[in-house]
Design a protein around this motif. Structure first.
Motif, PDB file in Angstrom:
ATOM      1  N   LEU A  81       0.979  -1.201  -0.075  1.00 33.92           N
ATOM      2  CA  LEU A  81      -0.267   0.107   0.134  1.00 33.92           C
ATOM      3  C   LEU A  81       0.935   1.315  -0.156  1.00 33.92           C
ATOM      4  O   LEU A  81       0.386   2.536  -0.394  1.00 33.92           O
ATOM      5  CB  LEU A  81      -0.955   0.307   1.466  1.00 33.92           C
ATOM      6  CG  LEU A  81      -2.091   0.872   1.494  1.00 33.92           C
ATOM      7  CD1 LEU A  81      -2.764   0.923   0.429  1.00 33.92           C
ATOM      8  CD2 LEU A  81      -3.097   0.714   2.416  1.00 33.92           C
ATOM      9  N   ALA A  84       1.447   2.594  -3.741  1.00 31.93           N
ATOM     10  CA  ALA A  84      -0.018   2.443  -4.294  1.00 31.93           C
ATOM     11  C   ALA A  84      -0.069   3.965  -4.548  1.00 31.93           C
ATOM     12  O   ALA A  84      -0.856   4.108  -5.680  1.00 31.93           O
ATOM     13  CB  ALA A  84      -1.606   2.213  -3.295  1.00 31.93           C
ATOM     14  N   MET A  92      -5.932   6.153   1.776  1.00 30.52           N
ATOM     15  CA  MET A  92      -4.042   5.273   1.860  1.00 30.52           C
ATOM     16  C   MET A  92      -3.579   6.469   3.018  1.00 30.52           C
ATOM     17  O   MET A  92      -2.912   4.519   4.003  1.00 30.52           O
ATOM     18  CB  MET A  92      -3.676   5.979   0.757  1.00 30.52           C
ATOM     19  CG  MET A  92      -3.924   4.910  -0.225  1.00 30.52           C
ATOM     20  SD  MET A  92      -3.167   5.312  -1.413  1.00 30.52           S
ATOM     21  CE  MET A  92      -1.333   4.636  -1.426  1.00 30.52           C
ATOM     22  N   TYR A 121      -7.331  -7.774   4.848  1.00 31.92           N
ATOM     23  CA  TYR A 121      -6.146  -6.884   5.125  1.00 31.92           C
ATOM     24  C   TYR A 121      -5.007  -7.256   5.991  1.00 31.92           C
ATOM     25  O   TYR A 121      -5.241  -8.744   6.637  1.00 31.92           O
ATOM     26  CB  TYR A 121      -6.531  -5.780   6.043  1.00 31.92           C
ATOM     27  CG  TYR A 121      -7.811  -4.417   5.770  1.00 31.92           C
ATOM     28  CD1 TYR A 121      -7.689  -3.986   4.818  1.00 31.92           C
ATOM     29  CD2 TYR A 121      -9.499  -5.538   6.023  1.00 31.92           C
ATOM     30  CE1 TYR A 121      -9.007  -3.038   4.144  1.00 31.92           C
ATOM     31  CE2 TYR A 121     -10.200  -4.757   5.535  1.00 31.92           C
ATOM     32  CZ  TYR A 121     -10.044  -3.362   4.690  1.00 31.92           C
ATOM     33  OH  TYR A 121     -11.089  -2.535   4.205  1.00 31.92           O
TER      34      TYR A 121
END
Length: 223
Positions: A81, A84, A92, A121
């Protein structure tokens, strides 16, 4: 698994799916959210407060992996993440701060019928092995089947069939109140609630409850 789900308040099939996802797929949190083509979202189950909070973050921000997976009707996998590139600006930075390293979102759909998402997750970044992804896809199919089995004959969204009361009902009521007072659409009212939540750093649900309890004045949303 059922007993542990009961401790968290999710005693039905949705809670079991989230528990199995954590144990079998090898993630740190799982959640099922029901969604619609509009901004509506309802938390069906979460494996714990961490995953539930991340689902609430997606609802508050109006973006995130589950939102995209539902909108595109395609799985969304982000293995790191932090790399990203602000794919979901509202989601985010807070998610990374909460310790999310990777996320795997599966749409719950049958044909053209889209019902929601299974969001998984993990705290550490990295891809899931192909066999674990296959297990997750099977769980998503099981969740879809359960939703279709529980859905009303009229074909409406199966919000009422999930084993938890409306998690975001207060948001809908607050948006309606705001819309009536400011003479704007409910969608515009929800945008203003989300903007306030984002700027204040508060969860959308808490902002809505502050509106309902008259702790926030409506003139704070007039612009």
């Amino acid at each position: 698994m059922t007993a542990r789900g009961a401790e968290r308040g999710f005693t039905g099939w949705a809670g079991v799916v989230c528990e199995v996802a954590v144990q079998v797929v090898g993630v740190d949190g799982g959640a099922i959210s029901l969604r619609s083509a509009g901004p509506a979202q309802e938390l069906a189950a979460a494996s714990g407060p961490w995953a539930g909070g991340l689902e609430e973050l997606q609802y508050s921000a109006g973006d995130g992996p589950g939102v995209e997976a539902f909108a595109t009707a395609s799985p969304v996998f982000v293995t790191d993440l932090d790399q990203a590139d602000q794919r979901w600006p509202g989601f985010m930075s807070t998610a990374i701060g909460a310790g999310v390293g990777a996320v795997f979102a599966f749409p719950l759909q049958a044909g053209t019928a889209r019902l929601g998402t299974l969001d998984l997750y993990r705290r550490r970044p990295g891809a899931l092995p192909s066999d674990r992804l296959a297990d997750a896809a099977v769980l998503a199919d099981l969740a879809t089947t359960a939703l279709l089995t529980d859905a009303s004959p009229e074909g409406g969204a199966p919000w009422a069939q999930v084993d938890t009361p409306g998690h975001y009902d207060d948001v809908n009521v607050a948006a309606g109140m705001l819309a009536a007072q400011l003479r704007i659409s409910v969608d515009d009212a929800l945008v203003r609630l989300r903007a306030h939540a984002f700027s204040s750093g508060e969860p959308l649900l808490e902002v809505a409850r502050s509106v309902l309890h008259r702790q926030l004045h409506l003139d704070q949303f007039s612009n």
